[in-house]
Design a protein around this motif. Structure first.
Motif, mmCIF file in Angstrom:
data_model
loop_
_atom_site.group_PDB
_atom_site.id
_atom_site.type_symbol
_atom_site.label_atom_id
_atom_site.label_comp_id
_atom_site.label_asym_id
_atom_site.label_seq_id
_atom_site.Cartn_x
_atom_site.Cartn_y
_atom_site.Cartn_z
ATOM 1 N N SER A 1 0.829 -1.215 0.000
ATOM 2 C CA SER A 1 0.000 0.000 0.000
ATOM 3 C C SER A 1 0.855 1.253 0.000
ATOM 4 C CB SER A 1 -0.911 0.016 1.236
ATOM 5 O OG SER A 1 -2.047 -0.775 1.028
ATOM 6 N N LEU A 2 1.890 1.265 0.827
ATOM 7 C CA LEU A 2 2.766 2.431 0.911
ATOM 8 C C LEU A 2 3.463 2.689 -0.423
ATOM 9 C CD1 LEU A 2 4.228 4.651 2.507
ATOM 10 C CD2 LEU A 2 5.902 2.926 3.220
ATOM 11 N N LEU A 3 4.012 1.635 -1.016
ATOM 12 C CA LEU A 3 4.748 1.790 -2.276
ATOM 13 C C LEU A 3 3.827 2.215 -3.420
ATOM 14 C CD1 LEU A 3 6.937 -1.399 -1.846
ATOM 15 C CD2 LEU A 3 7.837 0.933 -2.029
ATOM 16 N N THR A 4 2.651 1.592 -3.492
ATOM 17 C CA THR A 4 1.713 1.944 -4.560
ATOM 18 C C THR A 4 1.184 3.360 -4.371
ATOM 19 O OG1 THR A 4 1.062 -0.386 -4.689
ATOM 20 C CG2 THR A 4 -0.376 1.210 -5.776
ATOM 21 N N GLY A 5 0.941 3.745 -3.121
ATOM 22 C CA GLY A 5 0.485 5.108 -2.845
ATOM 23 C C GLY A 5 1.504 6.146 -3.266
ATOM 24 N N LEU A 6 2.780 5.869 -3.002
ATOM 25 C CA LEU A 6 3.846 6.780 -3.430
ATOM 26 C C LEU A 6 3.907 6.878 -4.956
ATOM 27 C CD1 LEU A 6 6.663 5.683 -0.941
ATOM 28 C CD2 LEU A 6 5.584 7.940 -1.025
ATOM 29 N N ALA A 7 3.796 5.718 -5.635
ATOM 30 C CA ALA A 7 3.836 5.705 -7.097
ATOM 31 C C ALA A 7 2.661 6.489 -7.680
ATOM 32 C CB ALA A 7 3.822 4.267 -7.610
ATOM 33 N N ASP A 8 1.470 6.294 -7.108
ATOM 34 C CA ASP A 8 0.291 6.994 -7.625
ATOM 35 C C ASP A 8 0.388 8.498 -7.414
ATOM 36 O OD1 ASP A 8 -0.822 4.679 -8.488
ATOM 37 O OD2 ASP A 8 -2.247 4.456 -6.856
ATOM 38 N N PHE A 9 0.926 8.895 -6.272
ATOM 39 C CA PHE A 9 1.083 10.326 -6.015
ATOM 40 C C PHE A 9 2.043 10.943 -7.020
ATOM 41 C CE2 PHE A 9 3.434 13.814 -3.984
ATOM 42 C CZ PHE A 9 2.382 14.691 -3.767
ATOM 43 N N GLY A 10 3.193 10.294 -7.220
ATOM 44 C CA GLY A 10 4.171 10.813 -8.175
ATOM 45 C C GLY A 10 3.618 10.859 -9.589
ATOM 46 N N GLY A 11 2.919 9.788 -9.990
ATOM 47 C CA GLY A 11 2.331 9.764 -11.319
ATOM 48 C C GLY A 11 1.244 10.813 -11.486
ATOM 49 N N GLY A 12 0.436 10.984 -10.437
ATOM 50 C CA GLY A 12 -0.629 11.983 -10.493
ATOM 51 C C GLY A 12 -0.095 13.397 -10.627
ATOM 52 N N VAL A 13 1.004 13.672 -9.939
ATOM 53 C CA VAL A 13 1.617 15.006 -10.030
ATOM 54 C C VAL A 13 2.159 15.253 -11.442
ATOM 55 C CG1 VAL A 13 3.563 16.421 -9.249
ATOM 56 C CG2 VAL A 13 2.165 15.197 -7.577
#
Length: 285
Positions: A10-22
């Motif tokens: 969850s932590l890793l995917t959340g970080l990836a999604d945040f970076g991709g979303g930005v």
């Protein structure tokens, strides 16, 4: 260990999604998907070659191919949804995709105990509430909702397929094959999208090149999230692992609040609290 691995996913995917979303607020979503997955594939290919992982090839890799076909479209839909609305609102709705791996686990005969069922219900309710009662323009809101739901089920299917592909081992090879297929499918979609447009300009390439370290981090975080979820699902209940690994929207929402200063409504705070409470119930069950 299942709980720890799933929460790490969850932590890793959340970080990836945040970076991709930005990044997709400045760059085409599909270009971000292809570039981040290409960077991750390069690292994974080196790891497979260094460890002799290709010797673990089996017919189960077709599940990784299927995950690789679905993945780019799911990520593209999700990144576009994130670009349309506040991350703290869009991201939590993606949790509905958890019904796919949970359903697969139940279909294969898993029967979570009462404590685990309570934890699953509380966690899912919490992440859905974390979406909040935000209302935007009707057209944008409707588009973001449809894109998020499409992405959610795509993510859920990808989780189930990667878990199944790596059940007999060869996780590195599975992740590498998945990303290579991601690149082929995504690049084909890019070429189709650019057909008939002016191809004389460099397009987003210079900016993508300038953001290569961030794109690499996004791709590797996404791959590591898949890997830790697969390990969690093999080490314990796939249904429990799927729910805990689907708490990543809370990570994205909190990052959006802390970094982008997006405002969280009280119901979103309550939702995040319920998600944590559900996690504790699952951990104690």
């Amino acid at each position: 260990m299942t709980v720890l691995l799933a929460l790490s996913a969850s932590l890793l995917t959340g970080l990836a999604d945040f970076g991709g979303g930005v990044l997709t607020r400045r760059l085409p979503a599909l270009a971000v998907v292809v570039a981040s997955q290409a960077a991750a594939a390069a690292v994974l290919l080196l790891a497979v070659l260094a460890t002799g992982g290709w010797t673990e090839a089996s017919p189960a890799l077709w599940y990784a191919v299927a995950a690789g076909v679905i993945g780019p479209f799911a990520m593209l839909a999700f990144y576009r949804a994130l670009a349309l609305g506040p991350m703290g609102v869009v991201s939590p709705l993606a949790t509905v995709g958890v019904v796919v791996p949970v359903g697969v686990g139940l279909a294969l005969g898993e029967r979570p105990g009462p404590g685990q069922l309570a934890g699953i219900a509380v966690a899912v309710a919490g992440v859905v509430l974390a979406g909040g009662p935000e209302r935007g323009g009707p057209s944008a809101a409707r588009t973001a909702l449809l894109l998020t739901l499409a992405a959610a089920f795509g993510f859920g299917a990808t989780m189930a397929l990667v878990s199944h592909a790596s059940a007999g081992g060869g996780l590195l090879l599975v992740l590498c094959v998945q990303r290579l297929v991601n690149i082929v499918v995504g690049a084909a979609a890019l070429l189709v999208g650019r057909r008939g447009t002016d191809t004389s300009s460099a397009g987003p390439l210079p900016e993508l090149r300038a953001r290569l370290p961030l794109l690499t981090g996004i791709g590797l975080a996404d791959a590591a999230g898949n890997a830790t979820y697969a390990m969690a699902s093999h080490g314990g209940s796939a249904a429990v692992a799927a729910v805990l690994a689907s708490l990543y929207p809370v990570v994205t929402a909190l990052l959006a609040r802390g970094v982008l200063k997006e405002r969280l409504r009280p119901v979103q705070v309550v939702g995040a609290g319920l998600a944590v409470a559900g996690t504790l119930l699952l951990a104690a069950a």
